[in-house]
Design an enzyme around this catalytic site. Structure first.
Site, PDB file in Angstrom:
ATOM      1  N   GLY B 289       1.640   0.484   7.397  1.00  0.00           N
ATOM      2  CA  GLY B 289       0.567  -0.295   6.774  1.00  0.00           C
ATOM      3  C   GLY B 289      -0.289  -0.979   7.832  1.00  0.00           C
ATOM      4  N   SER B 290      -0.705  -2.182   7.528  1.00  0.00           N
ATOM      5  CA  SER B 290      -1.671  -2.859   8.413  1.00  0.00           C
ATOM      6  C   SER B 290      -1.116  -3.213   9.777  1.00  0.00           C
ATOM      7  CB  SER B 290      -2.177  -4.131   7.735  1.00  0.00           C
ATOM      8  OG  SER B 290      -2.860  -3.788   6.561  1.00  0.00           O
ATOM      9  N   THR B 291       0.203  -3.163   9.931  1.00  0.00           N
ATOM     10  CA  THR B 291       0.742  -3.447  11.272  1.00  0.00           C
ATOM     11  C   THR B 291       0.320  -2.366  12.271  1.00  0.00           C
ATOM     12  OG1 THR B 291       2.824  -2.359  10.677  1.00  0.00           O
ATOM     13  CG2 THR B 291       2.770  -4.752  10.473  1.00  0.00           C
ATOM     14  N   ALA B 292      -0.239  -1.243  11.758  1.00  0.00           N
ATOM     15  CA  ALA B 292      -0.694  -0.180  12.666  1.00  0.00           C
ATOM     16  C   ALA B 292      -2.119  -0.435  13.168  1.00  0.00           C
ATOM     17  CB  ALA B 292      -0.644   1.169  11.957  1.00  0.00           C
ATOM     18  N   LYS B 293      -2.840  -1.357  12.536  1.00  0.00           N
ATOM     19  CA  LYS B 293      -4.256  -1.547  12.899  1.00  0.00           C
ATOM     20  C   LYS B 293      -4.472  -1.939  14.367  1.00  0.00           C
ATOM     21  CE  LYS B 293      -5.683  -2.497   8.171  1.00  0.00           C
ATOM     22  NZ  LYS B 293      -5.836  -3.522   7.140  1.00  0.00           N
TER      23      LYS B 293
END
Lengths: 86, 670
Positions: B289-293
């Protein structure tokens, strides 16, 4: 040579034999005792190892935290309550 | 008379001759036995007197980085029977049941089995086993074995693993380091007499002692405990099915804690279902999820394609891309690249990905270690999935940028964030610090491998600055720590339902990855909560876990707080002192000055009027330190913790004023 000296030699031999046997018996007894001491040592080491496990179990962070917080009303120091000694 | 004497003398000499001959014969015979046939008789003697004893293999210990015992083997005894040799099965079963507290019926059943050998009870405490041995029951015997104990029970169970009844490692470190931990089977020849009593001999030396090893882990049981407790609380509060926390040293890759819940007690591992025994941090892959941004951000900065101030139109929360609609939870108009990450905009991140292109984005995701094993020294590590960019569709580009379409393990995520934090180096995570022998000599120590650089130190610094913004003003506010600067990123990823081929509308993995202190990174922590109930986010359920664990972990690692406390407490007081004194009503009664109650920051001593800080519940040392340098006279009564103070907190102090402190030692009742 008369019988007297022969008797003395025979007695000496006999005494030497008895001495050897006595030493042997004493050695045997000592070996039994050392064996028992070794066995006792082994048993005590096993007991020590078991007690060490018990001690570690009592040092469980979960258990200590429960006692500290529930029974003693302690809490972890806030950053402002901490100071690092040089 | 002379003739009689001569006759007597002859007789005596004859007897003497016979005696001498007899002694000579004995001597010859003795020579034959003692010298000529010596070896043969020695062999007979050894066969009769020496009893071979099989020695139990001593399995090595496992300890944490502070030497706390995590796994150890103790001697135990297993009870067996040769049913055919048991004379009275009923009575034997009864005696054994009475002495060992076992079920007589079950014992009798085993004793009546038509087999030549049967185990009656495995791994009894050695005292009990020897008690049975002394009973000398026909057909009943005791085999000495080792029994594995895990003193801290569930703590770090998924990392340590467990060993089976035959002392062989079956999971975790126990199996991964089997070659080191496995004890050597020993055999000893003991001399015994006709009654079976042992006789000491010089060779009474246990050869196994030199073979016992100690595996020292990088884990810290206290940090592990904090992680497990905080995770347990979060799972209970949110009705989640499980979760994991990884705490890692960003520079060395030392795993300080690796918590997986639900878990099991390795002392009774066989009573737990296998799914509870797995180490979720390395076996369970989920979409980040957003932890990959931040990885898209790092790629864009490293390639020099963008900078933090480049502005993106975030389309008011709805953007059609690659044949699909991309949504933001909160609609935004225009955001800078920094704000895209801080506010976690999917649309903004998708537009970053458009600029990067599939090949570059994949190159960085691959370089950060996704889609392959980290190489951690634990069994069962999953690779996660990262498809090659050539197989991506247009929407895949956007999906990968905001953490969909590929899966990672919590450990991979920790390693990748460690690279973002430590100046751009991908570290090797590891759980074994070193291996020692019984005397403490280090036989094998962990050494870092060749450097694997992913991004430059400058890019790392810029990404960290953005991640600090996430915690300060974005979705990760609940990860804030008093006294430390924190950076991190939240993630809330829907779980993919393989059976239906769709993303589940209500099953999520909520995560937070944090780095602290962000200005001089020490630890990176991944918190992932699996399927929390309700509409929650990583910032709501995972960030508080980070906050709880990190504050305690830093304390135990002696990392000193390096920033003032939040404005709500001490720093407010300082601000008030910096304000013009005329603007502040100095006649305000003490009780009406709540901001002073936290007084930890000393006001400017050059001012003639000062505020009395709250000193109650502080140790005397801390209280005196608080007053140190202030132009007041301190009178102290008692010792321990301050229970009363005069003047009251918040009161105005005059130069030279007397400050009375009363202290007492706190007992168990507080």
């Amino acid at each position: 040579m008369g019988l007297g000296p022969l008797a003395v030699v025979a007695a000496g031999l006999m005494a030497s034999c008895l001495l050897v046997i006595w030493v042997h018996v004493q050695t045997l007894h000592l070996r039994y005792e050392v064996s028992q001491a070794y066995e006792e040592n082994r048993r005590l080491l096993e007991r020590q190892a078991a007690l060490e496990v018990e001690r570690q179990t009592l040092r469980s962070p979960k258990r200590i935290a429960e006692i500290a917080e529930r029974d003693l009303g302690m809490h972890l120091a806030e950053p402002r309550e901490r100071s690092l000694l040089p | 008379m002379k003739r009689e004497d001569r006759s007597l003398r002859v007789k005596i000499y004859m007897m003497l001759g016979v005696y001498v001959l007899f002694v000579l014969l004995l001597a010859v015979r003795a020579f034959q036995h003692q010298v000529i046939n010596r070896e043969e008789y020695l062999k007979w003697a050894r066969d009769q007197q020496l009893q071979p004893v099989k020695l139990v293999p001593l399995r090595g210990k496992i300890v944490d980085r502070r030497g706390n015992l995590l796994a150890v083997s103790l001697k135990a005894g297993s009870l067996f029977a040769h049913p055919a040799q048991v004379q009275n099965p009923e009575r034997t079963a009864q005696i054994l049941a009475q002495n060992l507290g076992l079920d007589a019926g079950q014992l009798l059943e085993k004793l009546k089995q038509p087999v030549s050998f049967v185990w009656l009870a495995r791994q009894l405490p050695i005292d009990e086993a020897e008690k049975v041995k002394r009973l000398a029951l026909p057909g009943i015997g005791v085999e000495r074995e080792g029994r594995r104990y895990y003193p801290f029970r569930e703590l770090a169970a998924n990392v340590i693993g467990f060993a089976g009844v035959d002392s062989q490692g079956l999971e975790g470190v126990e199996i991964f380091r089997e070659a080191v931990l496995k004890g050597k089977q020993g055999r000893l020849l003991l001399q015994q007499d006709a009654r079976g009593r042992l006789l000491w001999q010089e060779l009474y030396q246990d050869s196994r002692e030199d073979s016992v090893k100690e595996v020292v882990l990088t884990l810290d049981v206290r940090i592990q405990h904090f992680a497990e407790e905080a995770l347990r609380k979060a799972i209970e509060e949110n009705g989640a099915v499980g979760g994991t926390v990884v705490v890692m040293d960003v520079n060395r890759g030392d795993l300080l804690a690796l918590a997986s819940l639900p878990t099991f007690n390795p002392n009774r591992f066989s009573t737990y279902p296998p799914e509870l025994r797995r180490n979720r941090a390395i076996t369970d892959a989920f979409e980040p999820g957003s932890t990959a941004k931040p990885f898209a951000l790092a790629a864009a900065l490293e390639e020099g394609l963008l900078n933090e101030e480049v502005r993106f139109n975030c389309e008011r929360g709805k953007y059609f891309f690659g044949g699909h609609w991309i949504h933001d939870i909160h609609p935004y108009d225009v955001l800078t690249l920094r704000e895209v990450i801080v506010k976690s905009s999917n649309i903004g991140t998708a537009k970053v990905a458009e600029i990067l292109g599939s090949q570059i984005l994949w190159k960085y995701l691959d370089a950060f270690g996704f889609g392959k094993k980290t190489g951690v020294d634990l069994p069962g590590e999953a690779t996660g999935t990262l498809r090659h960019w050539k197989s991506w569709t247009t929407i895949c580009l956007a999906n990968h940028a905001f953490g969909q379409g590929f899966s990672v393990t919590a450990l991979q995520l920790a390693c990748a964030y460690a690279a973002l934090a430590n100046g751009g180096r991908l570290v090797e995570p590891h759980v074994v610090h070193e291996i020692r022998d019984e005397k403490g000599t280090v036989l094998e120590a962990w050494k870092p491998g060749p450097e694997r650089r992913v991004i430059s130190a400058r890019t790392s610094e810029r990404v960290r600055a953005v991640l600090e913004g996430v915690v300060e003003e974005g979705t990760g506010k609940r990860a804030k720590l008093a006294g430390f600067r924190v950076g991190g990123k939240t993630g809330t990823a829907q779980k993919f339902e393989p059976a239906l081929g769709i993303y589940s509308p209500n099953k999520m993995v909520c995560s937070f990855v944090g780095i602290v202190p962000i200005d001089k990174p020490e630890i990176v922590m991944v918190v992932a909560i699996d399927e929390p109930r309700g509409r929650v986010t990583g910032g709501m359920v995972a960030a508080p876990v980070f906050q709880q664990v990190a504050s305690k972990a830093l304390f135990y690692r002696n990392v000193d707080a390096n920033v003032p406390e939040p404005a709500s407490s001490a720093s407010v007081q300082a601000e008030l002192f910096r304000a013009a004194p005329a603007a502040w009503d100095l006649t305000e009664p003490a009780a009406a000055a709540p901001v002073a109650s936290q007084g930890a920051v000393r006001p400017d001593p050059s001012l003639s009027t000062l505020i009395m800080p709250e000193l109650r519940r502080r140790t005397v040392r801390m209280a005196l330190r608080e007053l140190e340098g202030l132009p007041v006279e301190v009178r102290l009564e008692g010792s321990g913790v301050v229970i009363e103070q005069d003047p009251k907190p918040g009161s105005l102090l005059e130069t030279g004023q007397l400050v009375k402190l009363t202290a007492r030692a706190l007992g168990p009742d507080g």
